[in-house]
Scaffold this motif. Structure first.
Motif, PDB file in Angstrom:
ATOM      1  N   LEU A 164      20.917 -33.095  22.757  1.00 38.28           N
ATOM      2  CA  LEU A 164      21.129 -33.686  22.048  1.00 38.28           C
ATOM      3  C   LEU A 164      21.678 -35.124  22.135  1.00 38.28           C
ATOM      4  CD1 LEU A 164      19.658 -31.807  18.292  1.00 38.28           C
ATOM      5  CD2 LEU A 164      18.434 -33.168  20.190  1.00 38.28           C
ATOM      6  N   LEU A 165      23.495 -34.710  22.535  1.00 38.90           N
ATOM      7  CA  LEU A 165      24.262 -35.383  22.874  1.00 38.90           C
ATOM      8  C   LEU A 165      24.237 -36.531  23.857  1.00 38.90           C
ATOM      9  CD1 LEU A 165      27.984 -33.396  21.716  1.00 38.90           C
ATOM     10  CD2 LEU A 165      26.677 -35.659  20.502  1.00 38.90           C
ATOM     11  N   ALA A 166      23.280 -35.924  25.181  1.00 36.70           N
ATOM     12  CA  ALA A 166      22.553 -36.861  26.577  1.00 36.70           C
ATOM     13  C   ALA A 166      21.827 -38.097  25.692  1.00 36.70           C
ATOM     14  CB  ALA A 166      22.510 -36.162  27.748  1.00 36.70           C
ATOM     15  N   ALA A 217      20.098 -54.756  25.698  1.00 36.53           N
ATOM     16  CA  ALA A 217      20.647 -55.259  24.146  1.00 36.53           C
ATOM     17  C   ALA A 217      21.151 -56.958  24.834  1.00 36.53           C
ATOM     18  CB  ALA A 217      20.861 -55.154  23.050  1.00 36.53           C
ATOM     19  N   GLY A 218      22.356 -56.406  25.861  1.00 33.33           N
ATOM     20  CA  GLY A 218      22.855 -57.411  26.467  1.00 33.33           C
ATOM     21  C   GLY A 218      22.273 -58.623  27.017  1.00 33.33           C
ATOM     22  N   ARG A 219      20.708 -58.255  28.033  1.00 36.52           N
ATOM     23  CA  ARG A 219      19.873 -59.196  28.358  1.00 36.52           C
ATOM     24  C   ARG A 219      19.659 -59.881  27.835  1.00 36.52           C
ATOM     25  NH1 ARG A 219      18.763 -54.762  32.136  1.00 36.52           N
ATOM     26  NH2 ARG A 219      20.214 -54.473  34.119  1.00 36.52           N
ATOM     27  N   VAL A 266      23.567 -46.021  26.233  1.00 34.57           N
ATOM     28  CA  VAL A 266      23.488 -46.877  27.737  1.00 34.57           C
ATOM     29  C   VAL A 266      22.124 -48.170  27.779  1.00 34.57           C
ATOM     30  CG1 VAL A 266      23.452 -46.365  30.156  1.00 34.57           C
ATOM     31  CG2 VAL A 266      24.621 -44.684  28.844  1.00 34.57           C
ATOM     32  N   ALA A 267      21.290 -47.653  28.107  1.00 35.36           N
ATOM     33  CA  ALA A 267      20.423 -48.586  28.125  1.00 35.36           C
ATOM     34  C   ALA A 267      20.299 -49.594  26.471  1.00 35.36           C
ATOM     35  CB  ALA A 267      18.921 -47.748  27.276  1.00 35.36           C
ATOM     36  N   GLY A 307      20.888 -44.389  18.705  1.00 39.10           N
ATOM     37  CA  GLY A 307      21.823 -44.887  20.368  1.00 39.10           C
ATOM     38  C   GLY A 307      21.954 -45.764  20.330  1.00 39.10           C
ATOM     39  N   PHE A 308      20.521 -46.555  20.522  1.00 39.42           N
ATOM     40  CA  PHE A 308      20.111 -47.576  21.021  1.00 39.42           C
ATOM     41  C   PHE A 308      19.919 -48.728  20.697  1.00 39.42           C
ATOM     42  CE2 PHE A 308      17.651 -51.226  21.912  1.00 39.42           C
ATOM     43  CZ  PHE A 308      17.185 -51.569  24.011  1.00 39.42           C
ATOM     44  N   CYS A 309      19.747 -48.737  19.504  1.00 43.20           N
ATOM     45  CA  CYS A 309      19.934 -49.801  18.099  1.00 43.20           C
ATOM     46  C   CYS A 309      21.504 -49.914  18.075  1.00 43.20           C
ATOM     47  CB  CYS A 309      19.406 -49.644  17.070  1.00 43.20           C
ATOM     48  SG  CYS A 309      17.464 -49.594  17.334  1.00 43.20           S
TER      49      CYS A 309
END
Length: 182
Positions: A4-6, A19-21, A13-14, A63-65
């Motif tokens: 689940l941590l992965a 989001a940076g782009r 990472v995603a 994690g993504f947001c």
């Protein structure tokens, strides 16, 4: 359960990359959308936590947001401050630290006073996190509204600094104060 941590890490990472782009194209809308999505994901996790597949997907979204917010908010404060403040990035990071601390205190209070059984109050921590994130969205929206009224949010342009040296479009923290060499 360590996998689940992965899943959460893959979301980190995603989120950071995408989001940076997106922030490079539309900074304020990207940050606002991530704040809103994070608040919704936290509230959604209250329900999805009881369903394995949905909980894993929501964990990725958290994690993504959550991590995706870092680059746009950092770019936003740097853009607002311009070249005038060398410590604005540090202040932004400190603000995240304060938010994490306040969120932890709120979560502890919810667990302590949320109900007779800890397992019944545990999902309420997600709702408290969603409320904190919604408050963050409100502060961001107010900042963007005030900032757009005072000064146009624009990308820094390359040119000469006050010492006559070529200054790149992006301020590099290692260059030191006022664009001079460190």
């Amino acid at each position: 359960m360590i996998w689940l941590l992965a899943v959460y890490g893959a979301g980190l990472v995603a989120g950071n990359g995408l989001a940076g782009r997106a922030a490079d194209r539309a900074l304020v809308p990207t940050a606002a959308a991530l704040f809103a999505a994070l608040a919704l994901a936290l509230a959604l996790f209250t329900v999805t936590v009881h369903h394995r597949g949905a909980a894993v997907a929501t964990l990725f979204l958290l994690g993504f947001c959550g991590f995706g917010l870092l680059a746009p908010t950092q770019a936003y404060v740097l853009r607002i401050a311009g070249r005038g403040s060398a410590l604005v990035g540090t202040a932004n990071t400190a603000a995240f630290g304060v938010g994490i601390t306040l969120g932890s205190l709120l979560g502890a209070a919810v667990l302590e006073h949320g109900g007779p059984h800890p397992e019944s109050s545990l999902p309420l921590t997600n709702l408290a996190g969603a409320a904190m994130t919604a408050l963050g969205l409100l502060v961001f929206a107010l900042s963007a509204a005030i900032g757009s009224g005072r000064r146009t949010l624009r990308k820094p342009t390359a040119g000469r600094d006050d010492q006559g040296e070529y200054a790149p479009a992006v301020t590099e923290p290692e260059r030191g104060f006022r664009g001079g060499r460190a």
